[in-house]
Design an enzyme around this catalytic site. Structure first.
Site, PDB file in Angstrom:
ATOM      1  CD  GLU A 189     -21.960   5.833 -23.226  1.00  0.00           C
ATOM      2  OE1 GLU A 189     -22.650   5.996 -24.234  1.00  0.00           O
ATOM      3  OE2 GLU A 189     -20.785   5.421 -23.272  1.00  0.00           O
ATOM      4  CG  ASP A 209     -17.519   1.209 -25.928  1.00  0.00           C
ATOM      5  OD1 ASP A 209     -18.470   0.922 -25.185  1.00  0.00           O
ATOM      6  OD2 ASP A 209     -17.579   2.116 -26.787  1.00  0.00           O
ATOM      7  CB  CYS A 234     -18.165   4.223 -33.750  1.00  0.00           C
ATOM      8  SG  CYS A 234     -19.984   4.196 -33.658  1.00  0.00           S
ATOM      9  CE1 TYR A 245     -22.625   7.262 -33.558  1.00  0.00           C
ATOM     10  CE2 TYR A 245     -23.688   8.991 -32.282  1.00  0.00           C
ATOM     11  CZ  TYR A 245     -23.284   7.679 -32.422  1.00  0.00           C
ATOM     12  OH  TYR A 245     -23.539   6.786 -31.422  1.00  0.00           O
ATOM     13  CG  ASP A 275     -19.437   0.877 -46.814  1.00  0.00           C
ATOM     14  OD1 ASP A 275     -19.283   0.645 -45.607  1.00  0.00           O
ATOM     15  OD2 ASP A 275     -20.494   0.618 -47.435  1.00  0.00           O
ATOM     16  CG  HIS A 317     -22.499  -0.977 -44.184  1.00  0.00           C
ATOM     17  ND1 HIS A 317     -22.270  -0.770 -45.530  1.00  0.00           N
ATOM     18  CD2 HIS A 317     -23.756  -1.467 -44.082  1.00  0.00           C
ATOM     19  CE1 HIS A 317     -23.330  -1.129 -46.218  1.00  0.00           C
ATOM     20  NE2 HIS A 317     -24.250  -1.544 -45.373  1.00  0.00           N
ATOM     21  CG  HIS A 326     -16.284   4.181 -24.403  1.00  0.00           C
ATOM     22  ND1 HIS A 326     -17.485   4.377 -23.765  1.00  0.00           N
ATOM     23  CD2 HIS A 326     -15.624   3.233 -23.693  1.00  0.00           C
ATOM     24  CE1 HIS A 326     -17.565   3.563 -22.720  1.00  0.00           C
ATOM     25  NE2 HIS A 326     -16.444   2.860 -22.649  1.00  0.00           N
ATOM     26  CD  GLU A 385     -22.009   1.118 -28.248  1.00  0.00           C
ATOM     27  OE1 GLU A 385     -21.944   0.274 -29.183  1.00  0.00           O
ATOM     28  OE2 GLU A 385     -22.379   2.286 -28.424  1.00  0.00           O
TER      29      GLU A 385
END
Length: 238
Positions: free
Chosen positions: A61, A65, A90, A118, A123, A160, A177, A198
């Site tokens: 990449e 981060d 994240c 992912y 929340d 979120h 990462h 990031e």
């Protein structure tokens, strides 16, 4: 705006076979003690509740981060992260912890080029409002990092904050990462869960190697690379 810091617990750091600070190859494969900090210093910062800047390889990449321990998250630390990052925060987590909290993968077929895993977004179930503020996200991230919280009902879905399923053997299995986040927190003697986001420039472009070096020095943050972290783990068998 300077990054906040809290003093964390200092016990639990893995024993290593050498007391020599490790500075290995940088992101471009060239040793540079001037540009990058030692892994030991990054672990100390993580343990003390500070964020560190972590770069992956330039042929991957080529991004930096901000990473900090999930259990050390505070509104101030989240506000700093949101200001200087993409804001898409994240949390790299061990698969066993995600299973305990009943957080399945977001999709059945992952077509992401780097296969970032992912899970469903979350929340905190209590103590938050809409879930998007720095304080609300800090609360959620703390729950993810607090291994005494075991009930899936402690989180609401969707939310979120984006948990990420790390490979069990960390950066030795995948040089991302996500894996750096669980390795750094584990080696710092904390629960293996780390928030990450990031870094971006003011114009919205991604911070690359030189940008990350300048940013880390400006804000007195430790700067390390994933390749150095992997080499550190191999050297110390940890």
């Amino acid at each position: 705006m300077s990054p906040p810091a809290q003093i964390g617990r200092s016990s639990g750091t893995p024993n290593t076979s050498s007391n020599t600070p490790f500075v290995g190859a940088g992101a471009n494969g060239i040793t540079s003690a001037r540009d990058f900090d030692t892994i030991e210093s990054a672990l100390e910062a993580i343990r003390d509740g500070k964020a560190v800047v972590v770069m992956d390889n330039e042929d991957r990449e080529n991004e930096g981060d901000l990473i900090f321990a999930a259990e050390k998250a505070t509104p101030e630390l989240l506000a700093f992260t949101i200001r200087y990052s993409s804001g898409y925060i994240c949390v790299g987590m061990h698969p066993d912890r995600l299973d305990e909290l009943d957080l399945p993968l977001m999709v059945k077929e992952n077509t992401d080029p780097l296969r970032t895993q992912y899970t469903v977004s979350v929340d905190a179930a209590e103590g938050v409002t809409t879930g998007i503020s720095a304080a609300d996200r800090a609360k959620t991230i703390c729950i993810l990092g607090d291994y005494s919280v075991k009930s899936p009902s402690s989180l609401r879905r969707p939310g979120h904050v984006l948990p990420l399923r790390a490979r069990k053997n960390g950066v030795l299995e995948r040089g991302g990462h996500t894996e750096a986040a669980i390795d750094l927190t584990r080696l710092a003697g904390l629960n293996p869960a780390g928030a990450l986001c990031e870094l971006v420039n003011d114009d919205g472009t991604m911070k690359r190697r030189n940008d990350c070096i300048a940013f880390a020095r400006e804000h007195s943050l430790k700067l390390v690379t994933i390749s150095d972290l992997a080499a550190y783990r191999r050297l110390h068998n940890c």
